[in-house]
Motif scaffolding. Sequence first.
Motif, short mmCIF file in Angstrom:
data_model
loop_
_atom_site.label_atom_id
_atom_site.label_comp_id
_atom_site.label_asym_id
_atom_site.label_seq_id
_atom_site.Cartn_x
_atom_site.Cartn_y
_atom_site.Cartn_z
N THR A 155 0.15 -3.44 4.66
CA THR A 155 -0.34 -3.79 5.99
C THR A 155 -0.55 -5.29 6.13
O THR A 155 -0.06 -5.92 7.09
N GLU A 156 -1.23 -5.90 5.16
CA GLU A 156 -1.57 -7.32 5.25
C GLU A 156 -0.34 -8.22 5.23
O GLU A 156 -0.32 -9.26 5.86
N ARG A 157 0.68 -7.79 4.48
CA ARG A 157 1.86 -8.65 4.36
C ARG A 157 2.94 -8.31 5.40
O ARG A 157 4.00 -8.93 5.41
N LYS B 31 5.27 -13.98 3.68
CA LYS B 31 4.53 -12.76 3.35
C LYS B 31 5.46 -11.68 2.79
O LYS B 31 5.12 -10.99 1.83
N LEU C 189 -1.98 -14.79 0.05
CA LEU C 189 -2.02 -14.94 1.50
C LEU C 189 -2.74 -16.21 1.92
O LEU C 189 -2.45 -16.77 2.99
N THR C 190 -3.67 -16.69 1.11
CA THR C 190 -4.34 -17.96 1.43
C THR C 190 -3.35 -19.12 1.39
O THR C 190 -3.40 -20.02 2.23
N GLU D 221 -4.87 0.43 -2.30
CA GLU D 221 -4.55 -0.99 -2.43
C GLU D 221 -3.11 -1.26 -2.01
O GLU D 221 -2.81 -2.27 -1.37
N GLN E 213 -2.87 -1.28 1.66
CA GLN E 213 -3.52 -2.49 2.17
C GLN E 213 -2.56 -3.67 2.09
O GLN E 213 -2.44 -4.46 3.04
N VAL E 214 -1.86 -3.80 0.95
CA VAL E 214 -0.89 -4.88 0.79
C VAL E 214 0.26 -4.72 1.79
O VAL E 214 0.71 -5.68 2.41
#
Length: 399
Positions: free
Chosen positions: A9-11, A262, A269-270, A3, A6-7
């Motif tokens: 990467t996504e941010r 971010k 993120l939404t 997790e 993942q954070v």
Amino acid sequence: MKEFLQVMTERGYLHQCTDAERLGALKSVTAYVGYDCTAPSLHVGSLVSIMMLRWLQKLGGKPIVLMGGGTTKVGDPSGKDKSRQMLTADDIARNMASIRTVFAKFLSEPFTMVNNADWLDKLNYIDFLRDFGPHFTINRMMTFDSVKLRLDREQPLTFLEFNYMILQAYDFLELARREGCALQMGGSDQWGNIVNGIELGRKVDQRELFGLTTALITTASGGKMGKTAEGAVWLNADQYPPYDYWQYWRNTEDADVERFLKLFTELPLTEVARLAGLKGAEINEAKKVLATEATALLHGRAEAEKAAATAQQTFEQGATAEGLPTVVVPELKDGIALFALLTKAGLAESNSKGRELVRGKGVKVDDVVKTDEKEAITLAAGQLKLSAGKKRHVIVKPA
């Protein structure tokens, strides 16, 4: 730690990672970031790694803040064209004490803070060279960007600085032994140093260690993150007031809004996507959200909302808001040239820059445009509002 990755990467934090699959398979991990004590405060350029430690803790990992009480005596050559000024032990101790206060705002207790002087100061030089020197080759070290940059620009790289990368690698090994630390994080300029530590741990202790870096942050226009015309954007309030900090984020370039939301806030993120989708003048509302959320993380929600209210009063209502930064300029009592007042108040880098501001009709005193750079501004008591451009304002007092 799947997790967490993942954070990252996504941010937009993740740039490089050694064996991400193996790291992600770990249930939890202890990770560290190192900070040298070259100034009384860290600046916004350090905020990315601080946020990574914060996310690590929120997602179940254990963060370690490594204070470079020992390595500051050497100086990191990474990203530098020339040697750093040498600091005394007292200077380093004062800087370290001042820097410590920032992390308590971003990390929840308990978190671990250590000083690498605790082990580096005790090293026996000959024993250290004998035990660890054979694991480093000059051939490999010469390929690192921090070394190549200096040599390519024909800038001297001292033997003292050349040792820095060995000491940083040893820090990773020491933290692995003392704290069970398995991950080092930092900026991409630290990649070579981090890999050195991973390899040292494998060769000496047969340990499995990991490294993760973030890309060095620049603005959309190519500027260095955390640099303004007035200097660095410091994280300590006594060096950079909360209102100025709020204004720094409010002045973000349009193209950077989504990326900075971010990286420097914890908004979902939404919500980031919604704010980033605002068009035209509405993007300013997203910038205000960015400024308030980023300021709240560092200085608290109350200070952030106070700064936002001050900005609204100053810019949208034309008032002289009480929350503006206040500067004492004793020379006001006897009279001081306007261009010099701008410098004293921190609105111009130099007297020549102050003159340019006035000539460009960008200076106001109590909201009145001034055109004579040599005009003597005199104030025996009370205060005045000094403005440079539309967004930079201070309250100036004689005492």
